[in-house]
Design a protein around this motif. Structure first.
Motif, PDB file in Angstrom:
ATOM      1  N   VAL A 217     -10.808  19.632 -19.601  1.00 54.58           N
ATOM      2  CA  VAL A 217     -11.727  20.622 -19.024  1.00 54.58           C
ATOM      3  C   VAL A 217     -10.972  21.909 -18.700  1.00 54.58           C
ATOM      4  O   VAL A 217     -11.460  23.018 -18.960  1.00 54.58           O
ATOM      5  N   ALA A 218      -9.759  21.785 -18.137  1.00 50.13           N
ATOM      6  CA  ALA A 218      -8.988  22.961 -17.742  1.00 50.13           C
ATOM      7  C   ALA A 218      -8.620  23.834 -18.933  1.00 50.13           C
ATOM      8  O   ALA A 218      -8.602  25.069 -18.828  1.00 50.13           O
ATOM      9  N   ILE A 219      -8.337  23.218 -20.079  1.00 52.74           N
ATOM     10  CA  ILE A 219      -7.895  23.966 -21.259  1.00 52.74           C
ATOM     11  C   ILE A 219      -9.058  24.360 -22.161  1.00 52.74           C
ATOM     12  O   ILE A 219      -9.110  25.485 -22.670  1.00 52.74           O
TER      13      ILE A 219
ATOM     14  N   ILE B 271     -17.415  21.475 -12.776  1.00 57.04           N
ATOM     15  CA  ILE B 271     -17.451  20.116 -13.351  1.00 57.04           C
ATOM     16  C   ILE B 271     -16.693  19.136 -12.468  1.00 57.04           C
ATOM     17  O   ILE B 271     -17.193  18.062 -12.122  1.00 57.04           O
ATOM     18  N   LEU B 272     -15.469  19.502 -12.074  1.00 55.56           N
ATOM     19  CA  LEU B 272     -14.643  18.604 -11.272  1.00 55.56           C
ATOM     20  C   LEU B 272     -14.693  19.014  -9.804  1.00 55.56           C
ATOM     21  O   LEU B 272     -13.744  19.583  -9.252  1.00 55.56           O
ATOM     22  N   THR B 273     -15.812  18.714  -9.174  1.00 56.60           N
ATOM     23  CA  THR B 273     -15.962  18.971  -7.744  1.00 56.60           C
ATOM     24  C   THR B 273     -15.249  17.879  -6.952  1.00 56.60           C
ATOM     25  O   THR B 273     -14.935  16.805  -7.478  1.00 56.60           O
ATOM     26  N   LEU B 274     -15.034  18.146  -5.665  1.00 58.01           N
ATOM     27  CA  LEU B 274     -14.357  17.169  -4.803  1.00 58.01           C
ATOM     28  C   LEU B 274     -15.144  15.860  -4.737  1.00 58.01           C
ATOM     29  O   LEU B 274     -14.557  14.768  -4.781  1.00 58.01           O
ATOM     30  N   GLN B 275     -16.466  15.965  -4.646  1.00 56.43           N
ATOM     31  CA  GLN B 275     -17.304  14.766  -4.577  1.00 56.43           C
ATOM     32  C   GLN B 275     -17.196  13.948  -5.866  1.00 56.43           C
ATOM     33  O   GLN B 275     -17.097  12.716  -5.828  1.00 56.43           O
TER      34      GLN B 275
ATOM     35  N   SER C 113       7.748  16.327 -10.194  1.00 56.58           N
ATOM     36  CA  SER C 113       8.514  17.275  -9.386  1.00 56.58           C
ATOM     37  C   SER C 113       9.312  18.236 -10.260  1.00 56.58           C
ATOM     38  O   SER C 113       9.492  19.401  -9.910  1.00 56.58           O
ATOM     39  N   VAL C 114       9.793  17.738 -11.396  1.00 57.15           N
ATOM     40  CA  VAL C 114      10.586  18.576 -12.299  1.00 57.15           C
ATOM     41  C   VAL C 114       9.698  19.483 -13.147  1.00 57.15           C
ATOM     42  O   VAL C 114       9.987  20.673 -13.322  1.00 57.15           O
ATOM     43  N   LYS C 115       8.599  18.928 -13.665  1.00 60.43           N
ATOM     44  CA  LYS C 115       7.776  19.645 -14.636  1.00 60.43           C
ATOM     45  C   LYS C 115       6.674  20.503 -14.013  1.00 60.43           C
ATOM     46  O   LYS C 115       6.148  21.391 -14.678  1.00 60.43           O
ATOM     47  N   THR C 116       6.290  20.229 -12.765  1.00 61.09           N
ATOM     48  CA  THR C 116       5.181  20.959 -12.147  1.00 61.09           C
ATOM     49  C   THR C 116       5.728  21.907 -11.090  1.00 61.09           C
ATOM     50  O   THR C 116       6.280  21.467 -10.070  1.00 61.09           O
ATOM     51  N   LYS C 117       5.552  23.198 -11.310  1.00 56.23           N
ATOM     52  CA  LYS C 117       6.167  24.214 -10.453  1.00 56.23           C
ATOM     53  C   LYS C 117       5.690  24.098  -9.011  1.00 56.23           C
ATOM     54  O   LYS C 117       6.482  24.197  -8.067  1.00 56.23           O
ATOM     55  N   GLN C 118       4.382  23.868  -8.806  1.00 54.80           N
ATOM     56  CA  GLN C 118       3.841  23.804  -7.452  1.00 54.80           C
ATOM     57  C   GLN C 118       4.390  22.610  -6.678  1.00 54.80           C
ATOM     58  O   GLN C 118       4.684  22.716  -5.482  1.00 54.80           O
ATOM     59  N   ILE C 119       4.527  21.468  -7.352  1.00 51.91           N
ATOM     60  CA  ILE C 119       5.097  20.291  -6.698  1.00 51.91           C
ATOM     61  C   ILE C 119       6.571  20.523  -6.404  1.00 51.91           C
ATOM     62  O   ILE C 119       7.083  20.152  -5.337  1.00 51.91           O
TER      63      ILE C 119
ATOM     64  N   HIS D  62      -5.007  21.889  -3.274  1.00 54.02           N
ATOM     65  CA  HIS D  62      -6.286  21.186  -3.125  1.00 54.02           C
ATOM     66  C   HIS D  62      -7.172  21.513  -4.325  1.00 54.02           C
ATOM     67  O   HIS D  62      -8.209  22.162  -4.219  1.00 54.02           O
ATOM     68  N   GLU D  63      -6.694  21.056  -5.470  1.00 53.64           N
ATOM     69  CA  GLU D  63      -7.374  21.247  -6.749  1.00 53.64           C
ATOM     70  C   GLU D  63      -7.457  19.911  -7.473  1.00 53.64           C
ATOM     71  O   GLU D  63      -6.690  18.980  -7.168  1.00 53.64           O
ATOM     72  N   PRO D  64      -8.378  19.785  -8.447  1.00 58.54           N
ATOM     73  CA  PRO D  64      -8.573  18.491  -9.130  1.00 58.54           C
ATOM     74  C   PRO D  64      -7.295  17.880  -9.682  1.00 58.54           C
ATOM     75  O   PRO D  64      -7.042  16.690  -9.516  1.00 58.54           O
ATOM     76  N   MET D  65      -6.456  18.690 -10.342  1.00 54.40           N
ATOM     77  CA  MET D  65      -5.242  18.165 -10.957  1.00 54.40           C
ATOM     78  C   MET D  65      -4.365  17.443  -9.933  1.00 54.40           C
ATOM     79  O   MET D  65      -3.812  16.361 -10.203  1.00 54.40           O
ATOM     80  N   TYR D  66      -4.234  18.020  -8.751  1.00 56.51           N
ATOM     81  CA  TYR D  66      -3.341  17.451  -7.741  1.00 56.51           C
ATOM     82  C   TYR D  66      -4.001  16.303  -6.980  1.00 56.51           C
ATOM     83  O   TYR D  66      -3.303  15.402  -6.501  1.00 56.51           O
ATOM     84  N   TYR D  67      -5.318  16.330  -6.873  1.00 56.88           N
ATOM     85  CA  TYR D  67      -6.006  15.160  -6.307  1.00 56.88           C
ATOM     86  C   TYR D  67      -5.804  13.941  -7.206  1.00 56.88           C
ATOM     87  O   TYR D  67      -5.568  12.823  -6.720  1.00 56.88           O
ATOM     88  N   PHE D  68      -5.894  14.148  -8.506  1.00 58.92           N
ATOM     89  CA  PHE D  68      -5.649  13.037  -9.438  1.00 58.92           C
ATOM     90  C   PHE D  68      -4.182  12.586  -9.371  1.00 58.92           C
ATOM     91  O   PHE D  68      -3.891  11.392  -9.495  1.00 58.92           O
ATOM     92  N   LEU D  69      -3.273  13.534  -9.169  1.00 55.61           N
ATOM     93  CA  LEU D  69      -1.858  13.178  -9.019  1.00 55.61           C
ATOM     94  C   LEU D  69      -1.660  12.315  -7.774  1.00 55.61           C
ATOM     95  O   LEU D  69      -0.879  11.350  -7.792  1.00 55.61           O
TER      96      LEU D  69
END
Length: 319
Positions: free
Chosen positions: A126-128, A137-141, A295-301, A58-65
């Motif tokens: 923003v992350a880097i 900066i990247l809130t849920l709202q 799925s291949v490149k993202t460890k959490q997925i 439940h983080e910005p990167m995965y919400y965008f995914l």
């Protein structure tokens, strides 16, 4: 074919096209298409399920995914019924109103996906480049507003283009080039002045894709500059690796999209198979490949997929 009343185009029936010259093999050709649709639907639904059920995602990167998965399905699913109606010889006919609705979803979600990819590029920037302010900066709202704005921008821009189709008489052939409806394909059949639609469509593509692609490019220029300033080679590679999936998603969307536009604009005399191949690549490649790449490149997925598919003992060995 029946005679059509050019003065009432809203009741006009159009005819979809399968694979010219291979009509006898349509039932066999439908099998790989069915497999691709199933992979795309299952892959994107899996991404959505993993992001929804795993609190650590439940983080910005995965919400965008998750937004990317929704737009992928929104772009490809409207063609599912019409494609298989043609390939299974059920019916080639499609009514004008249904055709316009199908066009609306295909074009709207393709532009929305471009905007989502821009948002994902900003997320990586923003992350880097500003990690300490990432959460503020990247809130849920703010993420929700970005998603809604991306869809509304694309939808409102399409309305004038599609609304004008209701006023066109279609007195030429009513046979479309594909097994689904595209705006650039339909205006080719109108016996009226389509200059507005042609110019507006080109401006729309140039402005929306141009703005999004320029934003993505600028984001990666800043990302690259920030990454090169990192002393450790291992840390540089780690930072760049977080962008690899997104770069692949950008190429997967833009290359077929640009290719289809070029074919429709400048290769009108090319073989029908070229047009049909590009049209299906444009719709099916992003929803099929994006879940696989992430799925291949993202460890959490990848871990989330393992939790769904593999028993706990096997997961512990794989991880």
């Amino acid at each position: 074919m029946a005679d059509f009343n050019a003065s009432s185009p809203i009741s006009t029936t159009f005819y979809l096209t399968g694979i010219p010259g291979y009509e006898g093999a349509h039932h066999w050709i439908s099998i790989p298409f069915c497999v691709l649709y199933m992979i795309g639907i299952l892959g994107n639904c899996t991404i959505l399920h993993i992001v929804r059920t795993d609190p650590s995602l439940h983080e910005p990167m995965y919400y965008f995914l998750a937004m990317l998965s929704l737009t992928d399905m929104g772009m490809s699913l409207p063609t599912l019924v019409s494609l298989f109606r043609v390939l299974w010889s059920i019916s080639r006919e499609i009514e004008f109103n249904i055709c316009v609705v199908q066009m609306f979803f295909i074009h709207t979600f393709s532009f929305t996906e471009s905007a989502v990819l821009l948002a994902m590029a900003f997320d990586r920037y923003v992350a880097i480049c500003n990690p300490l302010r990432y959460a503020t900066i990247l809130t849920l709202q703010r993420i929700a507003k970005i998603g809604i704005a991306a869809f509304l921008r694309s939808a409102f821009c399409m309305i004038p283009l599609l609304a004008r189709l209701a006023y066109f008489p279609f007195c030429h052939s009513h046979v479309l080039s594909h097994s689904y409806c595209l705006h650039q394909d339909m205006i080719r059949l109108a016996c009226a002045d389509t200059k507005f639609n042609v110019i507006y469509g080109l401006v729309l593509i140039t402005v929306l894709w141009g703005f999004d692609s320029l934003g993505i490019l600028v984001s990666y220029i800043f990302i690259l500059r920030s990454v090169l300033s990192i002393a450790s080679r291992e840390e540089r590679l780690k930072a760049l690796n977080t962008c690899a999936s997104h770069i692949c998603a950008v190429l997967i969307l833009y290359v077929p999209m640009i290719g289809l536009s070029i074919v429709h604009r400048f290769a009108k005399d090319a073989s029908p198979l070229v047009h049909i191949l590009m049209a299906h690549i444009y719709l099916l490649v992003p929803p099929v490949l994006n879940p696989i790449i992430y799925s291949v490149k993202t460890k959490q997925i990848r871990r989330g997929v393992m939790r769904l598919l593999a028993p706990k003992r096997i997961r512990s060995l794989l991880e």
